[in-house]
Design an enzyme around this catalytic site. Structure first.
Site, PDB file in Angstrom:
ATOM      1  N   ASP A  30     -10.557   2.842  -3.032  1.00 15.24           N
ATOM      2  CA  ASP A  30     -11.208   1.617  -2.519  1.00 15.24           C
ATOM      3  C   ASP A  30     -12.673   1.556  -2.937  1.00 15.24           C
ATOM      4  O   ASP A  30     -13.418   2.519  -2.784  1.00 15.24           O
ATOM      5  CB  ASP A  30     -11.184   1.611  -0.980  1.00 15.24           C
ATOM      6  CG  ASP A  30      -9.779   1.528  -0.433  1.00 15.24           C
ATOM      7  OD1 ASP A  30      -8.817   1.612  -1.215  1.00 15.24           O
ATOM      8  OD2 ASP A  30      -9.659   1.379   0.794  1.00 15.24           O
ATOM      9  N   ASP A  37       0.829  -1.203   0.000  1.00 20.69           N
ATOM     10  CA  ASP A  37       0.000   0.000   0.000  1.00 20.69           C
ATOM     11  C   ASP A  37       0.870   1.264   0.000  1.00 20.69           C
ATOM     12  O   ASP A  37       2.100   1.178   0.082  1.00 20.69           O
ATOM     13  CB  ASP A  37      -0.900  -0.063   1.249  1.00 20.69           C
ATOM     14  CG  ASP A  37      -2.282   0.494   0.998  1.00 20.69           C
ATOM     15  OD1 ASP A  37      -2.436   1.300   0.064  1.00 20.69           O
ATOM     16  OD2 ASP A  37      -3.196   0.126   1.756  1.00 20.69           O
TER      17      ASP A  37
HETATM   18  C1  GAL Z   1      -6.150   1.001   1.582  1.00 15.96           C
HETATM   19  C2  GAL Z   1      -6.282  -0.062   0.520  1.00 15.96           C
HETATM   20  C3  GAL Z   1      -7.319  -1.055   0.980  1.00 15.96           C
HETATM   21  C4  GAL Z   1      -6.891  -1.653   2.310  1.00 15.96           C
HETATM   22  C5  GAL Z   1      -6.608  -0.568   3.333  1.00 15.96           C
HETATM   23  C6  GAL Z   1      -5.983  -1.117   4.586  1.00 15.96           C
HETATM   24  O1  GAL Z   1      -5.214   1.932   1.194  1.00 15.96           O
HETATM   25  O2  GAL Z   1      -6.621   0.517  -0.704  1.00 15.96           O
HETATM   26  O3  GAL Z   1      -7.525  -2.041  -0.001  1.00 15.96           O
HETATM   27  O4  GAL Z   1      -5.767  -2.445   2.094  1.00 15.96           O
HETATM   28  O5  GAL Z   1      -5.746   0.409   2.806  1.00 15.96           O
HETATM   29  O6  GAL Z   1      -5.700  -0.110   5.533  1.00 15.96           O
END
Ligand code: GAL
Length: 410
Positions: free
Chosen positions: A213, A155
């Protein structure tokens, strides 16, 4: 002067990465991820409220539901597993959530014939505020390899916004994974802001997120400040079809099938839930776009509608087709989107999406999407051949996606 040199080197680095795709091969010469990965991811349903018992139960359910036989392979531990670092700076799992440790969980998942995915971030802290990997890339990659992990989702929260830094940080982890001694798939997750489709494959990623997301909703309302749904993501990802192919995939985020607005982060940002027709549409469109198919619902409690969607082997075959061509959106009006996806055996998959707010009739002449001749039409959701023709006409429900597999008649 130092600063100028850094900028010039950075610009060269960035320029050299544009529009290039380099595939990663395993030690035995096989392409990593020749078809889009499939599995189950913990985030949408559980958020960071995860533990080894729930994940083991999900692995069991992936098998007992028939999903493993249908091609779902990975159990992904998303954000929230981390328990900091030990005295030697090795990453450790949260001892309360994962008392047996990640290696034991990997052993359990592998014993079921499945694989294990894990999560980290290219900064000091992850999105949910846990320990991340910046500056510890080699050490963490070795730890993941030593735990027998098969996939890393990486991430980009808490990192600088420019594209050059992102490329440098992602490459550092990709290189570390390659050196770790284990084949570990690498998923780039910077949400599309730095156009990863132009560089993620070159630095060693097998897939890259293209959007924010997904929330458990059809589309973002004009009154909503944030939270994208299926249609918002479709409109970004559909335009990137030329960047995807075997070993390098666009990732429009997880499936929301069967969540029904009930739980977890997918319920934030207006994620009140979808109906089954909309869930079926997302599955169809994601399969057509060669998206990784990651279910995120509670696999231990699935109704028949959800199973029917996730276990549609005809639809999965289109997603997993060896040619690896992402569907092209041939027609785009406010109400109708028509996609075509050529398949390895010469068939063509065609999807008809009704984006309008009522059930409506549609006539599709194949000449309008560049297909000449007469075809046999196989309905991928009805599982039967419906006609031999050069056109289709029928009703498409509000937000429904019809999918057909067409075979050219000699
Ligand atoms: C976001 C990501 C999600 C999830 C989340 C966890 O940035 O896009 O899919 O992994 O972080 O904190």
């Amino acid at each position: 002067m130092k600063h100028i040199t850094k900028v010039i080197i950075g610009l060269f680095f960035f320029a050299s990465m544009q529009n290039v795709s380099a595939q990663v091969y395993s030690s035995t010469g096989q392409l990593l991820s020749p078809t889009p990965p499939m599995g189950w991811m913990s985030w949408n349903f559980f958020g960071d409220n995860i533990n080894e018992k729930d994940l083991m139960e999900m692995a069991d359910a992936l098998v007992s539901s028939g999903m493993k036989d249908a091609g779902y392979e990975y159990i992904f531990i998303d954000d929230g597993w981390q328990g900091g670092r030990d005295k030697k700076n090795n990453m450790i799992a949260d001892p309360v959530k994962f008392p047996s440790g990640i290696k034991a969980l990997a052993g359990y998942v592998h014993s079921k014939g499945l694989k294990l995915g894990i999560y980290s971030d290219a900064a000091q802290l992850t999105c949910a505020g846990y320990t991340a990997s910046l500056g510890f890339e080699e050490q963490d990659a070795k730890t993941f390899a030593q735990w027998d992990v098969d996939y890393l989702k990486y991430d980009y929260c808490n990192a600088p916004s420019d594209a050059i830094t992102a490329q440098v940080r992602y490459k550092a982890m990709a290189d570390a994974l390659r050196k770790s001694g284990r084949e570990i798939l690498f998923g780039v997750c910077e949400w599309g802001g730095r156009q990863p489709w132009r560089w993620a494959s070159q630095i060693g990623g097998q897939l890259w997120r293209t959007t924010d997301d997904v929330r458990d909703k059809w589309e973002k309302k004009p009154t909503e400040k944030w939270g994208v749904g299926v249609m918002d993501i479709l409109d970004v990802n559909a335009e990137l079809n030329n960047y995807a192919g075997p070993g390098h995939w666009n990732d429009p985020d997880m499936l929301i099938t069967g969540l029904y607005g009930k739980k977890g982060p997918s319920g934030d940002g207006g994620g009140v839930g979808c109906n089954d027709i909309e869930y079926q549409s997302q599955f169809s469109l994601w399969a057509m776009m060669n998206a990784p198919l990651y279910a995120t619902n509670d696999l231990r409690n699935m109704n028949n509608a959800t199973k029917n969607i996730l276990l549609n082997k005809d639809m999965i075959a289109i997603n997993q087709d060896a040619l690896g061509k992402q569907a092209e959106r041939k027609i785009k009006t406010a109400s109708w989107n028509i996609f075509t996806k050529p398949l390895a055996n010469g068939d063509v998959a065609v999807a008809i999406l009704n984006r309008g707010n009522t059930d409506a009739a549609y006539v599709l002449n194949l000449s309008a999407i560049g297909l000449t001749g007469k075809y046999e039409w196989y309905d991928v959701w009805e599982h039967k051949t419906i006609s031999k023709s050069n056109k289709w006409n029928g009703m498409v429900k509000c937000h429904e996606t019809k999918v057909f597999r067409l075979k050219l008649l000699k």
